[in-house]
Write a protein that holds these residues in place. Structure first.
Motif, PDB file in Angstrom:
ATOM      1  N   PHE A   1      -1.074 -10.468  -6.937  1.00  0.00           N
ATOM      2  CA  PHE A   1      -0.654 -11.126  -5.705  1.00  0.00           C
ATOM      3  C   PHE A   1      -1.153 -12.570  -5.685  1.00  0.00           C
ATOM      4  O   PHE A   1      -2.302 -12.841  -5.333  1.00  0.00           O
ATOM      5  N   GLU A   2      -0.271 -13.481  -6.058  1.00  0.00           N
ATOM      6  CA  GLU A   2      -0.642 -14.901  -6.142  1.00  0.00           C
ATOM      7  C   GLU A   2       0.188 -15.761  -5.208  1.00  0.00           C
ATOM      8  O   GLU A   2       0.484 -16.924  -5.489  1.00  0.00           O
ATOM      9  N   GLY A   3       0.579 -15.170  -4.064  1.00  0.00           N
ATOM     10  CA  GLY A   3       1.408 -15.910  -3.125  1.00  0.00           C
ATOM     11  C   GLY A   3       2.874 -15.828  -3.512  1.00  0.00           C
ATOM     12  O   GLY A   3       3.277 -15.018  -4.337  1.00  0.00           O
ATOM     13  N   GLY A   4       3.689 -16.677  -2.920  1.00  0.00           N
ATOM     14  CA  GLY A   4       5.119 -16.670  -3.206  1.00  0.00           C
ATOM     15  C   GLY A   4       5.750 -15.345  -2.814  1.00  0.00           C
ATOM     16  O   GLY A   4       5.415 -14.760  -1.771  1.00  0.00           O
ATOM     17  N   GLU A   5       6.672 -14.844  -3.653  1.00  0.00           N
ATOM     18  CA  GLU A   5       7.369 -13.598  -3.345  1.00  0.00           C
ATOM     19  C   GLU A   5       6.410 -12.409  -3.278  1.00  0.00           C
ATOM     20  O   GLU A   5       6.640 -11.459  -2.530  1.00  0.00           O
ATOM     21  N   GLN A   6       5.348 -12.452  -4.052  1.00  0.00           N
ATOM     22  CA  GLN A   6       4.395 -11.344  -4.074  1.00  0.00           C
ATOM     23  C   GLN A   6       3.518 -11.316  -2.827  1.00  0.00           C
ATOM     24  O   GLN A   6       2.954 -10.280  -2.476  1.00  0.00           O
ATOM     25  N   GLY A   7       3.373 -12.464  -2.174  1.00  0.00           N
ATOM     26  CA  GLY A   7       2.520 -12.532  -0.999  1.00  0.00           C
ATOM     27  C   GLY A   7       1.048 -12.572  -1.377  1.00  0.00           C
ATOM     28  O   GLY A   7       0.681 -12.746  -2.540  1.00  0.00           O
ATOM     29  N   VAL A   8       0.202 -12.418  -0.369  1.00  0.00           N
ATOM     30  CA  VAL A   8      -1.249 -12.400  -0.571  1.00  0.00           C
ATOM     31  C   VAL A   8      -1.776 -11.073  -0.043  1.00  0.00           C
ATOM     32  O   VAL A   8      -1.511 -10.694   1.095  1.00  0.00           O
ATOM     33  N   VAL A   9      -2.508 -10.365  -0.887  1.00  0.00           N
ATOM     34  CA  VAL A   9      -3.046  -9.059  -0.519  1.00  0.00           C
ATOM     35  C   VAL A   9      -4.535  -9.032  -0.816  1.00  0.00           C
ATOM     36  O   VAL A   9      -4.971  -9.431  -1.900  1.00  0.00           O
ATOM     37  N   HIS A  10      -5.309  -8.575   0.144  1.00  0.00           N
ATOM     38  CA  HIS A  10      -6.750  -8.406  -0.039  1.00  0.00           C
ATOM     39  C   HIS A  10      -7.017  -6.901  -0.144  1.00  0.00           C
ATOM     40  O   HIS A  10      -7.198  -6.223   0.864  1.00  0.00           O
ATOM     41  N   ILE A  11      -7.046  -6.407  -1.367  1.00  0.00           N
ATOM     42  CA  ILE A  11      -7.122  -4.961  -1.584  1.00  0.00           C
ATOM     43  C   ILE A  11      -8.545  -4.446  -1.350  1.00  0.00           C
ATOM     44  O   ILE A  11      -9.519  -5.113  -1.677  1.00  0.00           O
ATOM     45  N   ASP A  12      -8.648  -3.273  -0.760  1.00  0.00           N
ATOM     46  CA  ASP A  12      -9.958  -2.651  -0.521  1.00  0.00           C
ATOM     47  C   ASP A  12     -10.531  -2.115  -1.835  1.00  0.00           C
ATOM     48  O   ASP A  12      -9.833  -1.451  -2.595  1.00  0.00           O
ATOM     49  N   MET A  13     -11.813  -2.411  -2.094  1.00  0.00           N
ATOM     50  CA  MET A  13     -12.472  -1.915  -3.306  1.00  0.00           C
ATOM     51  C   MET A  13     -13.781  -1.206  -2.969  1.00  0.00           C
ATOM     52  O   MET A  13     -14.744  -1.255  -3.743  1.00  0.00           O
ATOM     53  N   THR A  14     -13.814  -0.533  -1.840  1.00  0.00           N
ATOM     54  CA  THR A  14     -15.016   0.214  -1.456  1.00  0.00           C
ATOM     55  C   THR A  14     -15.377   1.243  -2.527  1.00  0.00           C
ATOM     56  O   THR A  14     -16.536   1.364  -2.922  1.00  0.00           O
ATOM     57  N   ASP A  15     -14.384   1.965  -2.991  1.00  0.00           N
ATOM     58  CA  ASP A  15     -14.568   2.934  -4.080  1.00  0.00           C
ATOM     59  C   ASP A  15     -13.624   2.550  -5.214  1.00  0.00           C
ATOM     60  O   ASP A  15     -12.534   3.116  -5.345  1.00  0.00           O
ATOM     61  N   PRO A  16     -14.025   1.601  -6.046  1.00  0.00           N
ATOM     62  CA  PRO A  16     -13.096   1.075  -7.052  1.00  0.00           C
ATOM     63  C   PRO A  16     -12.656   2.099  -8.092  1.00  0.00           C
ATOM     64  O   PRO A  16     -11.521   2.059  -8.568  1.00  0.00           O
ATOM     65  N   TYR A  17     -13.557   3.020  -8.438  1.00  0.00           N
ATOM     66  CA  TYR A  17     -13.237   4.038  -9.436  1.00  0.00           C
ATOM     67  C   TYR A  17     -12.958   5.351  -8.714  1.00  0.00           C
ATOM     68  O   TYR A  17     -13.761   5.801  -7.911  1.00  0.00           O
ATOM     69  N   CYS A  18     -11.824   5.945  -8.992  1.00  0.00           N
ATOM     70  CA  CYS A  18     -11.352   7.116  -8.247  1.00  0.00           C
ATOM     71  C   CYS A  18     -12.400   8.232  -8.198  1.00  0.00           C
ATOM     72  O   CYS A  18     -12.775   8.789  -9.240  1.00  0.00           O
ATOM     73  N   PRO A  19     -12.877   8.591  -7.010  1.00  0.00           N
ATOM     74  CA  PRO A  19     -13.879   9.659  -6.899  1.00  0.00           C
ATOM     75  C   PRO A  19     -13.376  11.002  -7.428  1.00  0.00           C
ATOM     76  O   PRO A  19     -14.145  11.776  -8.009  1.00  0.00           O
ATOM     77  N   GLU A  20     -12.094  11.294  -7.230  1.00  0.00           N
ATOM     78  CA  GLU A  20     -11.551  12.576  -7.686  1.00  0.00           C
ATOM     79  C   GLU A  20     -11.548  12.666  -9.206  1.00  0.00           C
ATOM     80  O   GLU A  20     -11.919  13.694  -9.783  1.00  0.00           O
ATOM     81  N   LEU A  21     -11.131  11.595  -9.872  1.00  0.00           N
ATOM     82  CA  LEU A  21     -11.121  11.620 -11.342  1.00  0.00           C
ATOM     83  C   LEU A  21     -12.538  11.670 -11.905  1.00  0.00           C
ATOM     84  O   LEU A  21     -12.780  12.298 -12.939  1.00  0.00           O
ATOM     85  N   ARG A  22     -13.467  11.031 -11.219  1.00  0.00           N
ATOM     86  CA  ARG A  22     -14.866  11.078 -11.666  1.00  0.00           C
ATOM     87  C   ARG A  22     -15.412  12.502 -11.571  1.00  0.00           C
ATOM     88  O   ARG A  22     -16.184  12.948 -12.428  1.00  0.00           O
ATOM     89  N   GLU A  23     -15.009  13.234 -10.533  1.00  0.00           N
ATOM     90  CA  GLU A  23     -15.417  14.632 -10.402  1.00  0.00           C
ATOM     91  C   GLU A  23     -14.850  15.471 -11.542  1.00  0.00           C
ATOM     92  O   GLU A  23     -15.526  16.358 -12.089  1.00  0.00           O
ATOM     93  N   VAL A  24     -13.615  15.196 -11.910  1.00  0.00           N
ATOM     94  CA  VAL A  24     -12.981  15.920 -13.014  1.00  0.00           C
ATOM     95  C   VAL A  24     -13.717  15.637 -14.324  1.00  0.00           C
ATOM     96  O   VAL A  24     -13.968  16.547 -15.132  1.00  0.00           O
ATOM     97  N   LEU A  25     -14.089  14.393 -14.543  1.00  0.00           N
ATOM     98  CA  LEU A  25     -14.831  14.039 -15.760  1.00  0.00           C
ATOM     99  C   LEU A  25     -16.180  14.740 -15.806  1.00  0.00           C
ATOM    100  O   LEU A  25     -16.604  15.221 -16.868  1.00  0.00           O
ATOM    101  N   ALA A  26     -16.848  14.816 -14.668  1.00  0.00           N
ATOM    102  CA  ALA A  26     -18.138  15.501 -14.618  1.00  0.00           C
ATOM    103  C   ALA A  26     -17.983  16.986 -14.949  1.00  0.00           C
ATOM    104  O   ALA A  26     -18.795  17.568 -15.680  1.00  0.00           O
ATOM    105  N   ARG A  27     -16.920  17.574 -14.430  1.00  0.00           N
ATOM    106  CA  ARG A  27     -16.667  18.992 -14.710  1.00  0.00           C
ATOM    107  C   ARG A  27     -16.415  19.199 -16.200  1.00  0.00           C
ATOM    108  O   ARG A  27     -16.956  20.149 -16.805  1.00  0.00           O
ATOM    109  N   ALA A  28     -15.623  18.324 -16.805  1.00  0.00           N
ATOM    110  CA  ALA A  28     -15.336  18.435 -18.234  1.00  0.00           C
ATOM    111  C   ALA A  28     -16.600  18.229 -19.069  1.00  0.00           C
ATOM    112  O   ALA A  28     -16.844  18.950 -20.042  1.00  0.00           O
TER     113      ALA A  28
END
Length: 263
Positions: A116-143
């Protein structure tokens, strides 16, 4: 067939004997053409993308992260397992250990970090509170538990620009800031995946202690040697995680833009 699962990594993860019906694909994106492999595993289509290209020919600061993530989105990918060789700032995270990062600190300088660099894409401020998916991390721990691998369920990944290794003073600073691992690839990959509403998990393999912690000077060969020694564990971990997830699973990561637009 739509591809819902992807592995981003290097040749240490990819084994032609793991996937069936392997084929080479090229995906055209607005950011460049991306070559990758697609195969089948236990009835699931899996994309494999070699981050650094054939023969590790692309340094970390020149990887076309936007093209790579855009290509996976184009294929229909929902879940990404991204492998990384990292140095450790944490004495409890020793060479050969796996770490499923839950946070990052970004010290890159010249990379394209957003779609998102402006123009047609616009400007987006994405939330990164939990940047790495908690669900996938749980799956990795189980494996990892199933294979009795030594792993850490969380850790803070410091991303540096590279391709040089870090100075002793930098490592001291990163440690003071709460860093556990230091590598050169997780950002902007994880950020771009969130902007494309894909779940992203980091599988870090510790290859060495960082400068000033390690008793010896760092070499790229040291990294390659530990990767080679632990490559089979890395492959088993990644493929078992893939077997445990529903390819069409939903997740909050996959509604990142919708959630943003509602707030």
């Amino acid at each position: 067939m739509t591809v819902r699962i992807a592995i981003i990594g290097g040749t240490g993860v990819y084994d032609p004997n793991i996937l069936d019906n392997i084929r080479d694909e090229k995906v055209d994106t607005p950011y460049g053409v991306v070559g990758l492999k697609i195969g089948d595993y236990l009835g699931k289509s899996v994309a494999f993308l070699n981050r650094h290209g054939a023969g590790h020919s692309v340094p970390p600061h020149l990887v076309n992260y936007r093209a790579n993530i855009a290509a996976l989105k184009e294929l229909g990918v929902k879940s990404i397992f991204a492998t990384a060789a990292v140095g450790s700032l944490n004495e409890n995270m020793a060479p050969g250990n796996f770490v499923f990062a839950d946070q990052f600190l970004d010290f890159t300088k010249v990379r394209k970090h957003t779609f998102f660099e402006g123009g047609e894409q616009g400007v987006v401020h994405i939330d990164m509170t939990d940047p790495y998916c908690p669900e996938l991390r749980e799956v990795l721990a189980r494996a990892a538990d199933e294979f009795q691998l030594t792993y850490h369920k969380a850790g803070t990944y410091i991303t540096t620009e590279g391709p040089r290794f870090e100075s002793v003073a930098e490592i001291k600073m990163f440690k003071l800031l709460g860093g556990d691992l230091v590598g050169m690839t997780s950002v902007p990959e994880v950020v771009l995946a969130r902007e494309k509403e894909m779940c992203y998990a980091n599988i870090s393999m510790v290859t060495n202690f960082a400068a000033g912690i390690s008793p010896t000077k760092l070499t790229h060969q040291e990294v390659l040697d530990v990767m080679a020694e632990n490559a089979e564990n890395l492959r088993k971990l990644a493929m078992r995680a893939i077997s445990l997830i529903d390819p069409d699973r939903g997740c909050l990561c996959q509604d990142a833009l919708e959630k943003l637009n509602k707030e």
